[in-house]
Design a protein around this motif. Structure first.
Motif, PDB file in Angstrom:
ATOM      1  N   GLU A   1      -3.260  11.114   5.563  1.00  0.00           N
ATOM      2  CA  GLU A   1      -3.728   9.717   5.511  1.00  0.00           C
ATOM      3  C   GLU A   1      -3.042   8.883   6.596  1.00  0.00           C
ATOM      4  OE1 GLU A   1      -4.180   6.127   2.181  1.00  0.00           O
ATOM      5  OE2 GLU A   1      -2.869   7.846   1.775  1.00  0.00           O
ATOM      6  N   VAL A   2      -1.740   9.134   6.788  1.00  0.00           N
ATOM      7  CA  VAL A   2      -1.000   8.424   7.842  1.00  0.00           C
ATOM      8  C   VAL A   2      -1.538   8.826   9.219  1.00  0.00           C
ATOM      9  CG1 VAL A   2       1.271   8.043   8.906  1.00  0.00           C
ATOM     10  CG2 VAL A   2       1.075   8.293   6.419  1.00  0.00           C
ATOM     11  N   ASN A   3      -1.737  10.132   9.410  1.00  0.00           N
ATOM     12  CA  ASN A   3      -2.250  10.616  10.690  1.00  0.00           C
ATOM     13  C   ASN A   3      -3.614  10.032  11.016  1.00  0.00           C
ATOM     14  OD1 ASN A   3      -0.082  12.169  11.408  1.00  0.00           O
ATOM     15  ND2 ASN A   3      -0.876  14.063  10.526  1.00  0.00           N
ATOM     16  N   LYS A   4      -4.457   9.911  10.003  1.00  0.00           N
ATOM     17  CA  LYS A   4      -5.797   9.342  10.215  1.00  0.00           C
ATOM     18  C   LYS A   4      -5.694   7.901  10.716  1.00  0.00           C
ATOM     19  CE  LYS A   4     -10.225   8.546   7.869  1.00  0.00           C
ATOM     20  NZ  LYS A   4     -10.961   8.620   6.590  1.00  0.00           N
ATOM     21  N   LEU A   5      -4.783   7.124  10.125  1.00  0.00           N
ATOM     22  CA  LEU A   5      -4.589   5.740  10.562  1.00  0.00           C
ATOM     23  C   LEU A   5      -4.032   5.703  11.980  1.00  0.00           C
ATOM     24  CD1 LEU A   5      -4.519   2.678  10.077  1.00  0.00           C
ATOM     25  CD2 LEU A   5      -2.265   2.987   9.012  1.00  0.00           C
ATOM     26  N   MET A   6      -3.026   6.558  12.266  1.00  0.00           N
ATOM     27  CA  MET A   6      -2.433   6.587  13.601  1.00  0.00           C
ATOM     28  C   MET A   6      -3.467   6.980  14.661  1.00  0.00           C
ATOM     29  SD  MET A   6       0.691   5.533  13.494  1.00  0.00           S
ATOM     30  CE  MET A   6      -0.077   4.327  12.389  1.00  0.00           C
TER      31      MET A   6
ATOM     32  N   LEU B   1       5.201   5.070  19.637  1.00  0.00           N
ATOM     33  CA  LEU B   1       5.564   4.901  18.222  1.00  0.00           C
ATOM     34  C   LEU B   1       4.602   5.657  17.314  1.00  0.00           C
ATOM     35  CD1 LEU B   1       6.547   1.103  18.007  1.00  0.00           C
ATOM     36  CD2 LEU B   1       8.034   3.050  17.485  1.00  0.00           C
ATOM     37  N   CYS B   2       3.309   5.541  17.614  1.00  0.00           N
ATOM     38  CA  CYS B   2       2.299   6.266  16.816  1.00  0.00           C
ATOM     39  C   CYS B   2       2.529   7.767  16.894  1.00  0.00           C
ATOM     40  CB  CYS B   2       0.891   5.941  17.323  1.00  0.00           C
ATOM     41  SG  CYS B   2       0.336   4.252  17.019  1.00  0.00           S
ATOM     42  N   GLN B   3       2.758   8.271  18.104  1.00  0.00           N
ATOM     43  CA  GLN B   3       2.930   9.713  18.291  1.00  0.00           C
ATOM     44  C   GLN B   3       4.206  10.213  17.614  1.00  0.00           C
ATOM     45  OE1 GLN B   3       0.573  11.807  19.700  1.00  0.00           O
ATOM     46  NE2 GLN B   3       1.927  13.294  18.710  1.00  0.00           N
ATOM     47  N   GLN B   4       5.292   9.426  17.696  1.00  0.00           N
ATOM     48  CA  GLN B   4       6.550   9.818  17.046  1.00  0.00           C
ATOM     49  C   GLN B   4       6.373   9.931  15.536  1.00  0.00           C
ATOM     50  OE1 GLN B   4       9.268   6.820  18.442  1.00  0.00           O
ATOM     51  NE2 GLN B   4       9.412   7.715  20.485  1.00  0.00           N
ATOM     52  N   LEU B   5       5.614   9.003  14.949  1.00  0.00           N
ATOM     53  CA  LEU B   5       5.369   9.073  13.507  1.00  0.00           C
ATOM     54  C   LEU B   5       4.542  10.310  13.164  1.00  0.00           C
ATOM     55  CD1 LEU B   5       5.761   7.772  10.758  1.00  0.00           C
ATOM     56  CD2 LEU B   5       3.760   6.330  11.192  1.00  0.00           C
ATOM     57  N   LYS B   6       3.529  10.598  13.984  1.00  0.00           N
ATOM     58  CA  LYS B   6       2.723  11.800  13.766  1.00  0.00           C
ATOM     59  C   LYS B   6       3.587  13.063  13.876  1.00  0.00           C
ATOM     60  CE  LYS B   6      -1.376  12.371  15.202  1.00  0.00           C
ATOM     61  NZ  LYS B   6      -2.540  12.619  16.047  1.00  0.00           N
ATOM     62  N   ASP B   7       4.511  13.061  14.823  1.00  0.00           N
ATOM     63  CA  ASP B   7       5.385  14.224  15.001  1.00  0.00           C
ATOM     64  C   ASP B   7       6.265  14.450  13.765  1.00  0.00           C
ATOM     65  OD1 ASP B   7       4.317  14.613  17.497  1.00  0.00           O
ATOM     66  OD2 ASP B   7       5.988  13.706  18.590  1.00  0.00           O
ATOM     67  N   LYS B   8       6.765  13.362  13.174  1.00  0.00           N
ATOM     68  CA  LYS B   8       7.596  13.494  11.963  1.00  0.00           C
ATOM     69  C   LYS B   8       6.771  14.063  10.808  1.00  0.00           C
ATOM     70  CE  LYS B   8      10.971   9.908  13.025  1.00  0.00           C
ATOM     71  NZ  LYS B   8      11.530   8.588  12.683  1.00  0.00           N
ATOM     72  N   ILE B   9       5.537  13.571  10.671  1.00  0.00           N
ATOM     73  CA  ILE B   9       4.642  14.100   9.636  1.00  0.00           C
ATOM     74  C   ILE B   9       4.428  15.591   9.871  1.00  0.00           C
ATOM     75  CG2 ILE B   9       2.277  14.026   8.710  1.00  0.00           C
ATOM     76  CD1 ILE B   9       3.702  11.509   7.956  1.00  0.00           C
TER      77      ILE B   9
ATOM     78  N   TYR C   1       0.846  -1.201   0.000  1.00  0.00           N
ATOM     79  CA  TYR C   1       0.000   0.000   0.000  1.00  0.00           C
ATOM     80  C   TYR C   1       0.875   1.244   0.000  1.00  0.00           C
ATOM     81  CZ  TYR C   1      -3.644   3.337   1.140  1.00  0.00           C
ATOM     82  OH  TYR C   1      -4.506   4.402   1.106  1.00  0.00           O
ATOM     83  N   HIS C   2       0.526   2.231  -0.839  1.00  0.00           N
ATOM     84  CA  HIS C   2       1.295   3.467  -0.921  1.00  0.00           C
ATOM     85  C   HIS C   2       0.503   4.616  -0.303  1.00  0.00           C
ATOM     86  CE1 HIS C   2       3.971   6.583  -2.162  1.00  0.00           C
ATOM     87  NE2 HIS C   2       3.087   7.131  -2.985  1.00  0.00           N
ATOM     88  N   PHE C   3       1.002   5.136   0.800  1.00  0.00           N
ATOM     89  CA  PHE C   3       0.380   6.306   1.422  1.00  0.00           C
ATOM     90  C   PHE C   3       0.688   7.539   0.565  1.00  0.00           C
ATOM     91  CE2 PHE C   3       0.720   3.386   4.972  1.00  0.00           C
ATOM     92  CZ  PHE C   3      -0.484   3.578   5.644  1.00  0.00           C
ATOM     93  N   LYS C   4      -0.336   8.308   0.263  1.00  0.00           N
ATOM     94  CA  LYS C   4      -0.166   9.453  -0.635  1.00  0.00           C
ATOM     95  C   LYS C   4       0.042  10.768   0.112  1.00  0.00           C
ATOM     96  CE  LYS C   4      -2.956   7.254  -4.246  1.00  0.00           C
ATOM     97  NZ  LYS C   4      -3.110   5.986  -3.500  1.00  0.00           N
TER      98      LYS C   4
END
Length: 298
Positions: A152-157, A278-286, A145-148
């Motif tokens: 979209e990533v934040n919604k999943l997180m 982990l979820c929050q760190q990914l959101k922070d990078k976004i 799956y390719h996140f665009k």
């Protein structure tokens, strides 16, 4: 004057070119984040939550023997009025062996679960369901799956974090009950010999502890001068709490709480914390990239 203008325009052009070059680098990094790092984090989350789910294992029909039964000794550092051993198998209490010392007479009453009865711990069942829902969300986005977009990533997180927070809250926040609800609970019909009418019990999870609360009651006489005020809903009721059931008024005379630590519940709480981080760190990078896109220097 004209020369100064040309110099200024040249400087702006240089800055613009530098800004475009920086933007190109950031876009490349962001695309790598969406394509590679997001899936790496999703894989980590799945591995952690599968381990958490394994702790919540539920026996399948006919395979109950494969799920380990664990015995836990109930204890308190301040009293010995209540002692017991609880047998936990996944989300079910399969046996309880309890001794209760009656406050007035010091007589010891002994109760066990009936052989045909098990008590499901709803908190564990609910927490497991939330973990499995989080896993379903993660598995819906496999490596192909390719996140665009970052959104979209934040919604999943956000969706995964919601399930994990609910799972954690079910273990950290026991349900509140009124005393009539406890008195009429199916738990009161689990024991042999049957519990007497002036004793009530409740089991619940609090963090990594399995807790047993025993209430000893006395009947309020109809001609009592005491102001009757029924107690509300609570996890733990105090001595003096009053309630009415079947036209009889009761008052709690003694409360005893004993508990035992369940190590695998502590493991799952650690797994929830790591996963939420982990979820929050990914959101922070976004968020770092999003703040750049929203910044316009010219």
């Amino acid at each position: 004057m004209l020369g100064a203008d040309r110099t200024a325009i040249a400087e702006i052009s240089k800055m613009s070119a530098a800004s475009q070059a920086e933007r190109a680098v950031l876009e490349e990094e962001f695309n790598w984040l969406l394509k590679e790092e997001v899936h790496s984090v999703l894989k980590q989350l799945q591995d952690i939550l599968k381990e958490a789910s394994r702790r919540f294992a539920v026996p399948t029909p006919g395979m109950e023997a494969q799920l380990k039964q664990e015995n836990f000794i109930l204890g308190s550092s301040t009293m010995d009025q209540v002692k017991g051993v609880l047998t936990l198998q996944g989300e079910a209490l399969t046996q309880a062996d309890i001794n209760i010392k009656v406050a007035k007479s010091s007589q010891v009453m002994h109760f066990t679960f009936r052989d045909d009865k098990q008590w499901k711990l709803q908190q564990i069942q609910d927490a497991r369901n939330h973990v499995n829902q989080a896993l379903q969300l993660l598995s819906s986005r496999d490596d192909s799956y390719h996140f665009k977009t970052g959104a979209e990533v934040n919604k999943l997180m956000d969706a995964v974090m919601l399930q994990l927070t609910r799972a954690r809250n079910r273990l950290t926040t026991p349900a509140t009950l009124t005393l009539p609800e406890l008195a009429s609970s199916g738990l009161m019909k689990m024991f042999t010999p049957p519990m007497p009418g002036d004793v009530m019990v409740n089991f619940y999870i609090n963090l990594s502890k399995l807790c047993l609360t025993v209430y000893q009651l006395h009947v309020l006489q109809p001609n009592t001068t005491k102001n009757f005020k029924p107690a509300g809903s609570s996890v733990l009721h105090n001595p003096g709490a009053m309630f009415e059931i079947n036209n009889t008024k009761f008052e709690v005379s003694h409360v005893h709480k004993v508990e035992c630590v369940v190590p695998w519940l502590n493991d799952t709480l650690v797994f929830f914390t790591i996963s939420l981080q982990l979820c929050q760190q990914l959101k922070d990078k976004i968020s770092v990239f999003s703040s750049f896109w929203n910044y316009r220097p010219f």
